[in-house]
Design a protein around this motif. Structure first.
Motif, mmCIF file in Angstrom:
data_model
loop_
_atom_site.group_PDB
_atom_site.id
_atom_site.type_symbol
_atom_site.label_atom_id
_atom_site.label_comp_id
_atom_site.label_asym_id
_atom_site.label_seq_id
_atom_site.Cartn_x
_atom_site.Cartn_y
_atom_site.Cartn_z
ATOM 1 N N HIS A 459 -9.986 0.591 -13.185
ATOM 2 C CA HIS A 459 -10.953 1.656 -13.486
ATOM 3 C C HIS A 459 -12.362 1.116 -13.675
ATOM 4 O O HIS A 459 -13.340 1.828 -13.456
ATOM 5 C CB HIS A 459 -10.514 2.405 -14.756
ATOM 6 N N ARG A 483 -19.500 2.038 -10.628
ATOM 7 C CA ARG A 483 -18.521 2.977 -11.201
ATOM 8 C C ARG A 483 -19.205 3.957 -12.157
ATOM 9 O O ARG A 483 -18.917 5.159 -12.129
ATOM 10 C CB ARG A 483 -17.434 2.186 -11.958
ATOM 11 N N PHE A 536 -8.765 10.446 -19.227
ATOM 12 C CA PHE A 536 -9.566 10.126 -18.037
ATOM 13 C C PHE A 536 -10.269 11.370 -17.494
ATOM 14 O O PHE A 536 -11.348 11.261 -16.898
ATOM 15 C CB PHE A 536 -8.678 9.505 -16.948
ATOM 16 N N ASP A 540 -14.696 11.868 -16.075
ATOM 17 C CA ASP A 540 -14.877 11.921 -14.623
ATOM 18 C C ASP A 540 -16.337 12.152 -14.236
ATOM 19 O O ASP A 540 -16.819 11.601 -13.247
ATOM 20 C CB ASP A 540 -14.005 13.029 -14.017
#
Length: 914
Positions: A459, A483, A536, A540
């Motif tokens: 991640h 990311r 999670f 987002d």
């Protein structure tokens, strides 16, 4: 089936010499399983036993050792000692037992000193074998069990957990948050995140993320892997073999002394043979009498005290260096440091602090520079050189808060020293908070953490949920810039939230990364999780980008100065690191290493032939992503170019280059045992500045050795001239062989020892390194030796003949001749403290102590009945002692007059420069 006769197939971990090795990092799990005929149930016990017979145990072969008896016997393998032992044998056959005893005592003393000097046997290979894991968790027949790691074979399925040492080279089959400490093999400063993905065939060792290598340490996570190489075929085994194949080089000083010893021995033998022939055939002396004269000549010319004084001088250098945190493991390395022309240094922890530090914070519209280095929370923030208050910049203040809150590390202070518990990168964010007044403790109280999503490699971010003092919810996140960019729809500007300018942020990220800084992005969202815990789905999107943070392990301030000192002293400094090229180039620029020059990578070194590498190695100063083979080739290339190379390192990967270098320098704090055992010197503080200090001490040691030789040789020369004159002019021998050995072993060594304590001369680091092939004696030194030898011969022989002419007994005349030589040595010792500068007594109290120690020895030689019986000496009157002192003063006055004249000629400048 034997290992040598086994069939070779495409997947053989040990291919034949004609077959290229399998590149396991390029193959998928299924391909590896097919090639090694294994699977999720592992091997059967029967198949594992069969393969153990084929491939052999997963161990490294022990090194060949030289026993203590052979080491002792090798100390007698010295041409000067051969001459002395030959003379002792013949004197024994002639029945001159006193002369035999004195000669053999000198030989044995020097052999014992050499045996002790050699020190403990090489044990670097033992240290590498000690890195192998003793046990392994393996799956066989579908059952997990622990076995001796030596029983592992290619195809075994091994299970790894945090804290395990990897027992063999593995192709990873499955991973869960696996991080492996590979610094010992690759030089990578931080633990490496592992995956199961394949990489390119030419990927360097540090970038093969799908492999785990024997001897490395699992610091986090779990994994399983298929054994692809064992024993000598592992990367650790290759280094072990490289180390075993490297022959340690002798030092410049030992090479010089060896050449000097051979030349001197040949000269002595030729002179002795010529004298014997002339004495027997021309002068008609009896061969037995003539031989005793020749023995006296040989004894007078051989510098028996040289090995002992060399050892003592080097040992004193060891003590001085130890007080400066440089621990010398092999005595000759002390002097070799003084002749170093190139220092190849590791980066992390040696040139740098090994403490990750935030140096830049990039917010929308501003780039902030962060002052201070290391983990101490001291330093200012500035914009364009102007110190600012972070509270006046809301985005910066919130970014600092996010870095402290979204963090699992701990910043601690113990005994006025700050250290980090946890990830060093997270620690750098805590230090940044401390510099601006937002501490971790304050954050925990005012912004308590309610939940978190820990960092995971797939991640590439971490997130935490907090409530502020107004009970408002916040979610903070940090991670890889690309990311975090995907999670953001806005940025925090001067007037609050505004649309995200992604192109500007990507450009800034590229610019900061080009400076060698590691990048983290920070973002926040004023919201609570959708459920009772952070998930999670909550991270987002919808975040506000706060800042990019640039982190680097900064150079030590003292290392910057030390590199400058080395450059000033004519020593090239090169950085050879396993880190990335951009990071290495950025640190090099701050240290003034390789400025304006490209950085060369290990992949580029690998494709160069030796001739090309020799030229490139002299031009390029920064080498990145270097493997053990690359480091070794670079050291060899520099040596083949005529350089004297010092190499620093801390990992097993550095051990071959450390052993090959003229001076291998290991790190004492974070260095592996293999690196320490392969090295000549260990830095107790892991600080490059200590090397520069050691170079200064090494130069001082060499100066003192030259001064001793310049002091000692005229003594031997004067004695030899006395004997030669007596033979050629048919005179009674003024000095017996035993008396000559007394002068050389007792008085010369006692006096000469004082020169080992001479402090370094001013400007010693302003000289260039001496040429590696420089002769021990320059033309000027030869002149000085001849001049003082003639002066000593004139004083001793003149006094001897004068006393015989007066009717003095032969014993008294010889005693006066011996004391005249020793008195001349005492005065010449004061001359020898400075090659050109005027003599003085201050600055080295050991000169006075040595003279004070020598006086009672000569009084005992002259007046004690026991000594008179051994050496044939006799009592002297006060008048006779006054004549002896006059002979000594002759040497002192003429030597000082010669210095005075030379100081006023152009030769003085050249001698001072050398």
């Amino acid at each position: 089936m034997t290992k040598d006769s086994r069939p070779v197939h495409a997947g053989d971990p040990f291919p034949s010499s004609s077959q290229p090795p399998t590149r396991w990092h390029t193959l998928s799990r299924s391909q590896v399983e097919e090639m090694l005929q294994t699977g999720t149930r592992g091997l059967t016990e029967a198949e594992a036993a069969r393969r153990l017979g084929v491939y052999g145990p997963n161990r490294l072969a022990p090194p060949k050792r030289r026993g203590p008896l052979l080491r002792l016997l090798m100390q007698f393998h010295n041409i000067l000692l051969y001459v002395m032992m030959g003379a002792a044998l013949i004197t024994a056959l002639l029945g001159h037992w006193v002369d035999t005893g004195v000669l053999m005592a000198a030989v044995i003393i020097n052999a014992i000193i050499g045996f002790i000097q050699e020190g403990k046997a090489e044990s670097a290979l033992d240290a590498i074998r000690g890195m192998l894991s003793p046990h392994a968790m393996v799956v066989r027949d579908g059952v997990r069990r622990e076995i001796d790691a030596g029983e592992l074979v290619p195809g075994d399925l091994v299970v790894l957990a945090s804290g395990d040492r990897v027992p063999a080279d593995l192709r990873l089959a499955s991973v869960k948050e696996l991080r492996v400490e590979e610094a010992a093999l690759t030089g990578e400063s931080l633990p490496v995140e592992k995956t199961t993905a394949t990489v390119a065939a030419d990927a360097p060792l540090g970038d093969r993320h799908g492999m785990a290598y024997s001897g490395t340490l699992v610091v986090y996570g779990q994994a399983s892997g298929i054994v692809v190489r064992t024993g000598a075929a592992t990367e650790l085994g290759k280094i072990n073999q490289m180390l075993a194949d490297i022959r340690s080089l002798t030092t410049p000083l030992l090479r010089q002394v060896d050449r000097f010893g051979h030349a001197l021995a040949l000269t002595i033998l030729a002179l002795s043979a010529a004298t014997f022939v002339l004495g027997t055939l021309w002068r008609g002396h009896a061969p037995a009498d003539m031989f005793m004269m020749v023995v006296a000549l040989a004894a007078s010319a051989i510098p028996e005290g040289l090995p002992a004084i060399m050892t003592v001088t080097l040992a004193l250098g060891v003590q001085r260096m130890a007080r400066r945190n440089a621990i010398i493991r092999r005595l000759p390395a002390v002097e070799t440091l003084g002749s170093v022309t190139v220092i190849c240094s590791d980066k992390t922890g040696t040139l740098t602090r090994n403490e990750m530090t935030v140096q830049k914070v990039v917010c929308a519209g501003h780039v902030f520079d962060v002052g201070g280095v290391g983990y101490a929370p001291v330093g200012d923030l500035s914009v364009d050189g102007r110190i600012i208050d972070p509270e006046h910049y809301p985005a910066l203040a919130m970014a600092i808060r996010a870095g402290v809150l979204c963090n699992d590390a701990r910043l601690c202070e113990e005994d006025d020293l700050w250290r980090i518990e946890g990830d060093p990168t997270e620690g750098a964010l805590l230090v940044l908070g401390g510099k601006t007044g937002f501490s971790q403790h304050l954050g925990d109280e005012a912004w308590p953490r309610l939940d978190s999503i820990p960092f995971e490699s797939q991640h590439r971010f971490m997130a935490t949920w907090h409530r502020d003092s107004d009970d408002m919810p916040w979610i903070f996140t940090k991670g890889a810039p690309e990311r975090i960019f995907d999670m953001c729809s806005a940025q925090w500007g001067a007037d609050g939230e505004e649309p995200l300018d992604i192109d500007t942020w990507r450009r800034m990220a590229t610019n900061v990364a080009a400076q060698g800084l590691r990048l983290l992005a920070l973002a926040c969202k004023r919201a609570a999780p959708q459920g009772e815990s952070l998930d999670f789905a909550d991270v987002d999107a919808g975040f506000v980008l706060l800042a990019l943070v640039g982190i680097i392990d900064p150079p030590r301030e003292e290392a910057i100065r030390a590199v400058g000192d080395c450059h000033h002293a004519g020593i090239r400094v090169k950085m050879i690191t396993g880190d990335h090229a951009e990071t290495a180039r950025a640190i090099g620029a701050q240290l003034s290493i390789g400025v304006g020059k490209p950085a060369l990578t290990g992949a580029e070194v690998a494709v160069m032939d030796d001739a090309t590498l020799r030229e490139v190695a002299m031009e390029v100063d920064v080498f990145a992503r270097a493997s053990p083979e690359h480091k070794l080739r670079l050291v060899q290339a520099l040596q083949e170019h005529g350089q004297v190379v010092a190499m620093t390192g801390d990992g097993v990967n550095d051990a071959p280059a450390l052993k090959r270098a003229d001076v291998g320098v290991a790190m004492g704090m974070k260095g592996t045992e293999a690196a320490k055992e392969a090295s000549d010197m260990v830095l107790a503080d892991d600080n490059f500045a200590t090397i520069a200090t050691a170079v200064r001490e090494g130069r001082a040691v060499y100066d003192n050795l030259k001064k001793f030789i310049l002091f000692m040789l005229p003594t031997n020369g004067g004695e030899a001239l006395v004997v030669i004159a007596a033979i050629l002019f048919e005179l009674i021998l003024p000095l017996t062989a035993a008396q000559v050995l007394w002068i050389n072993m007792v008085t010369s060594s006692t006096l000469g020892l004082a020169l080992a304590f001479e402090p370094a001369e001013r400007g010693i680091m302003n000289r260039p390194p001496r040429p590696p092939g420089e002769a021990l004696l320059s033309g000027f030194f030869v002149w000085r030796v001849l001049m003082v030898s003639v002066l000593m011969m004139t004083g001793a022989l003149g006094l001897f003949l004068y006393e015989l002419d007066k009717g003095t007994s032969i014993e008294t005349a010889r005693t006066m001749a011996v004391n005249a030589v020793v008195a001349a040595e005492m005065f010449y010792l004061v001359n020898s403290r400075f090659i050109l500068a005027p003599a003085r007594l201050s600055g080295n109290r050991y000169v006075l102590l040595a003279i004070a120690a020598c006086i009672p020895l000569q009084l005992a030689f002259t007046h004690l009945p026991l000594m008179q019986g051994i050496f044939g000496s006799d009592d002297l009157t006060l008048l006779e002692w006054a004549k002896v002192l006059g002979a000594g003063l002759l040497v002192f006055c003429v030597a000082e007059a010669e210095k005075f004249i030379i100081r006023r000629t152009p030769l003085a400048a050249r001698l001072h420069h050398a």
